[in-house]
Design an enzyme around this catalytic site. Sequence first.
Site, PDB file in Angstrom:
ATOM      1  CE  LYS A  12      -1.805  46.931 -27.205  1.00 27.29           C
ATOM      2  NZ  LYS A  12      -2.345  45.626 -27.586  1.00 27.29           N
ATOM      3  CB  SER A 107      -0.879  52.594 -30.660  1.00 27.81           C
ATOM      4  OG  SER A 107      -1.657  51.863 -31.575  1.00 27.81           O
ATOM      5  CB  ALA A 108       3.755  53.615 -28.107  1.00 25.69           C
ATOM      6  CG  ASP A 140      -4.079  49.243 -29.415  1.00 23.00           C
ATOM      7  OD1 ASP A 140      -5.231  48.954 -29.025  1.00 23.00           O
ATOM      8  OD2 ASP A 140      -3.328  48.427 -29.970  1.00 23.00           O
TER       9      ASP A 140
HETATM   10  O1  C5P Z   1      -6.476  50.647 -35.224  1.00 20.76           O
HETATM   11  P1  C5P Z   1      -5.308  49.785 -35.579  1.00 20.76           P
HETATM   12  O2  C5P Z   1      -4.390  50.406 -36.566  1.00 20.76           O
HETATM   13  O3  C5P Z   1      -4.611  49.247 -34.378  1.00 20.76           O
HETATM   14  O4  C5P Z   1      -5.960  48.526 -36.258  1.00 20.76           O
HETATM   15  C1  C5P Z   1      -5.350  47.782 -37.270  1.00 20.76           C
HETATM   16  C2  C5P Z   1      -6.398  46.866 -37.905  1.00 20.76           C
HETATM   17  O5  C5P Z   1      -6.830  45.902 -36.922  1.00 20.76           O
HETATM   18  C3  C5P Z   1      -7.673  47.552 -38.353  1.00 20.76           C
HETATM   19  O6  C5P Z   1      -7.536  48.041 -39.651  1.00 20.76           O
HETATM   20  C4  C5P Z   1      -8.683  46.392 -38.301  1.00 20.76           C
HETATM   21  O7  C5P Z   1      -8.532  45.552 -39.413  1.00 20.76           O
HETATM   22  C5  C5P Z   1      -8.209  45.619 -37.092  1.00 20.76           C
HETATM   23  N1  C5P Z   1      -8.947  46.024 -35.875  1.00 20.76           N
HETATM   24  C6  C5P Z   1     -10.251  45.562 -35.694  1.00 20.76           C
HETATM   25  N2  C5P Z   1     -10.956  45.945 -34.586  1.00 20.76           N
HETATM   26  C7  C5P Z   1     -10.396  46.730 -33.631  1.00 20.76           C
HETATM   27  C8  C5P Z   1      -9.065  47.177 -33.770  1.00 20.76           C
HETATM   28  C9  C5P Z   1      -8.363  46.813 -34.918  1.00 20.76           C
HETATM   29  O8  C5P Z   1     -10.775  44.834 -36.536  1.00 20.76           O
HETATM   30  N3  C5P Z   1     -11.133  47.073 -32.578  1.00 20.76           N
END
Ligand code: C5P
Length: 298
Positions: A12, A107-108, A140
């Site tokens: 994305k 995420s994908a 994501d």
């Molecule tokens: O959810 P994901 O694994 O993509 O997120 C990785 C890190 O990015 C999370 O642990 C957090 O530190 C940060 N993050 C955030 N706010 C979001 C998405 C991600 O602070 N909305």
Amino acid sequence: MPHSVSARAPGKINPVLRVGSLLHDGYHELFTIFQALDVYETLSVTEASEYSLSVGGDVVLDQVPLDDDNVVVKAARALALAGGHSGGARIHIDKRIPVGGGMGGGSADAAAALVALNELWGVGFDTAALHQLAAPLGADVPFSVLGGTALGQGRGGDLEPLVAGEFHWVLVPTSHHLSTPLVYQTLDRLRGGGIPPLPTEPSSDLVAALARGDASALAGHLRNDMAPAALTLHPELAQTLAAGEDAGAVASMVSGSGPTCAFLAHTTSHQQEIVAGLQARGYRALATRSVAQGAHLV
Ligand code: C5P
């Protein structure tokens, strides 16, 4: 022969990525537009008693964990628990989305794992049930299950599909990896306390630009609040962004948490000109377009 299934899920881009305050759970509140691109991760899963994971593909792979820390294994365990399945799976990921590139590759992988294992194990969950499992796996992941173009709010997983025409993007990955949490921390440090409130809905101009597939109109709306943090950690990204503009892009931006840079084009032929211009300046460039489908069986 053990039974095997394959699924693929799109990467994305976030044409709009607005970041609000840090929430109590360590995540930030987001207001973002997601757009699925025709750069896919493909997962093949085979029945097995234990879990095992292997990874191949044409991107730098040394940052990909092969143990239980991989979000694919977390997705598999969550699905097995919810679907009452015992046993494991042999999982192979064919990676095409740059690792640690701000394009939602991990995420994908998780989204494709949910779809593939749902089929392999005969769990029979519908998309709504898979969406519920997706949200805790990463901000994501629900979008990679959904695909298309969507408004994302909350941590990114509260999604509302938007009507969108086709958009052409040129991507410039780098061999560097940027840690998403580090980019968020850097952003908080740079901003101090002064965080303006997030919009609650996209402007009608933005919605219309998306619906028409109008790159010139979308260009004026592109915004990534994470860009200053990504540029602080990787100052050379400024040169990459300038190179894409010199090569004729309608607009340039850092993709998600970076360091991939993205350049908007009007048409496929304009896109090819930008690719050629960037390659002449020594960059690796990849032509992509927006796609409607989220994670699906192949
Ligand atoms: O959810 P994901 O694994 O993509 O997120 C990785 C890190 O990015 C999370 O642990 C957090 O530190 C940060 N993050 C955030 N706010 C979001 C998405 C991600 O602070 N909305």
